[in-house]
Design a protein around this motif. Sequence first.
Motif, PDB file in Angstrom:
ATOM      1  N   LYS A   1       0.839  -1.202   0.000  1.00 15.33           N
ATOM      2  CA  LYS A   1       0.000   0.000   0.000  1.00 15.33           C
ATOM      3  C   LYS A   1       0.873   1.251   0.000  1.00 15.33           C
ATOM      4  O   LYS A   1       0.593   2.222  -0.718  1.00 15.33           O
ATOM      5  CB  LYS A   1      -0.926  -0.009   1.223  1.00 15.33           C
ATOM      6  CG  LYS A   1      -2.107  -0.965   1.104  1.00 15.33           C
ATOM      7  CD  LYS A   1      -3.000  -0.854   2.320  1.00 15.33           C
ATOM      8  CE  LYS A   1      -4.198  -1.784   2.192  1.00 15.33           C
ATOM      9  NZ  LYS A   1      -5.081  -1.700   3.390  1.00 15.33           N
TER      10      LYS A   1
ATOM     11  N   SER B   1      -4.741   2.383  -3.492  1.00 18.69           N
ATOM     12  CA  SER B   1      -4.789   0.922  -3.399  1.00 18.69           C
ATOM     13  C   SER B   1      -5.644   0.496  -2.213  1.00 18.69           C
ATOM     14  O   SER B   1      -5.868   1.278  -1.271  1.00 18.69           O
ATOM     15  CB  SER B   1      -3.378   0.338  -3.273  1.00 18.69           C
ATOM     16  OG  SER B   1      -2.767   0.751  -2.072  1.00 18.69           O
ATOM     17  N   TYR B   2      -6.107  -0.751  -2.281  1.00 14.80           N
ATOM     18  CA  TYR B   2      -6.983  -1.274  -1.237  1.00 14.80           C
ATOM     19  C   TYR B   2      -6.784  -2.788  -1.161  1.00 14.80           C
ATOM     20  O   TYR B   2      -6.698  -3.458  -2.185  1.00 14.80           O
ATOM     21  CB  TYR B   2      -8.441  -0.944  -1.559  1.00 14.80           C
ATOM     22  CG  TYR B   2      -9.379  -0.972  -0.380  1.00 14.80           C
ATOM     23  CD1 TYR B   2      -9.740   0.201   0.264  1.00 14.80           C
ATOM     24  CD2 TYR B   2      -9.893  -2.176   0.100  1.00 14.80           C
ATOM     25  CE1 TYR B   2     -10.600   0.188   1.358  1.00 14.80           C
ATOM     26  CE2 TYR B   2     -10.754  -2.200   1.189  1.00 14.80           C
ATOM     27  CZ  TYR B   2     -11.100  -1.021   1.819  1.00 14.80           C
ATOM     28  OH  TYR B   2     -11.941  -1.047   2.899  1.00 14.80           O
TER      29      TYR B   2
END
Length: 309
Positions: free
Chosen positions: A87, A97-98
């Motif tokens: 991340k 981002s995830y």
Amino acid sequence: MAATAKLARQIGALATRGGWYGPHMAAASRAIAERLPLVDLVLEIRDARIPLSSEYEQLRNYPSSSRRIIVMNKMDLANRSQIKEWKRYFEQQNCISYGVNSHNKENIKELLNFLLARVRELKRTNDFNYTAVIMLIGIPNVGKSALANSLHQIGRISAAEKGKLKHAIVSPNPGETKDISSLKIGSHPNVYVLDTPGVLPPKILDPEIYSKLALTGSIRDCLVGEREIAQYFLALLNSSDEYKKWAKLSMNVNDRIFLDLKVEGLSSCELDKKQKRQYPTDHTQYMMSVGLSLRQFLLLMAMCKLERI
């Protein structure tokens, strides 16, 4: 690591034969490219175990913006500390981002709320009667359809909507999704996700990337060979720190078992036979003893760091 690199090159040599990029992928690639400019959000789904190797090549030149989100799926199979580092890495690349596990309801609720908030922020309007579209794209077998189904189910429950749920086809085999399908995940505003077929590039030049894609199921086993995939996986596992911890633990357990069996009064030969029969210490013996298939055994990949920053 020399043995691992050698196996990767051997597997990578098979990449020149191709076979994974058929007419359906070419058609899907064109359909996705046509719809990309029309959607509100683009979710590039990647495998959390190999966030770089599972990149969707078509988006390589796609500008980093608030409309693109990299979703690292299958977080439950990856190293949690590595997810945090990835991340930070993507943040340095100006990418949102995830991390997500598409089978965890609480995790899906969090992702859904995050996506709905992003949609509202992009639209910047008080009128909630508009419709927003989110496109899920990625290579085969990164969990796009499973994620689409989970978002659809949780979204409809949250919105208290009635009616029959739709289901995108989910399969452990790559390439099962053939068409683009739409599923509703939110109301007021109405938000839909487009589940798309997985697309690989026509050529994969890096043997290490090809090996990782084969290992995680993005390329069909028959194009590589289960024996070669298993050898590569075991070579990776044997070179990891986790394997050393397992080996040490196994030795300690076996020492205790030896003492317990010796108390029973068995001869050294009988001890050895009984110990091997009841407590296999080799990974391949373990697979045979509990009846795990290769694909099921790969779930243990959480203990093996495939990609490091």
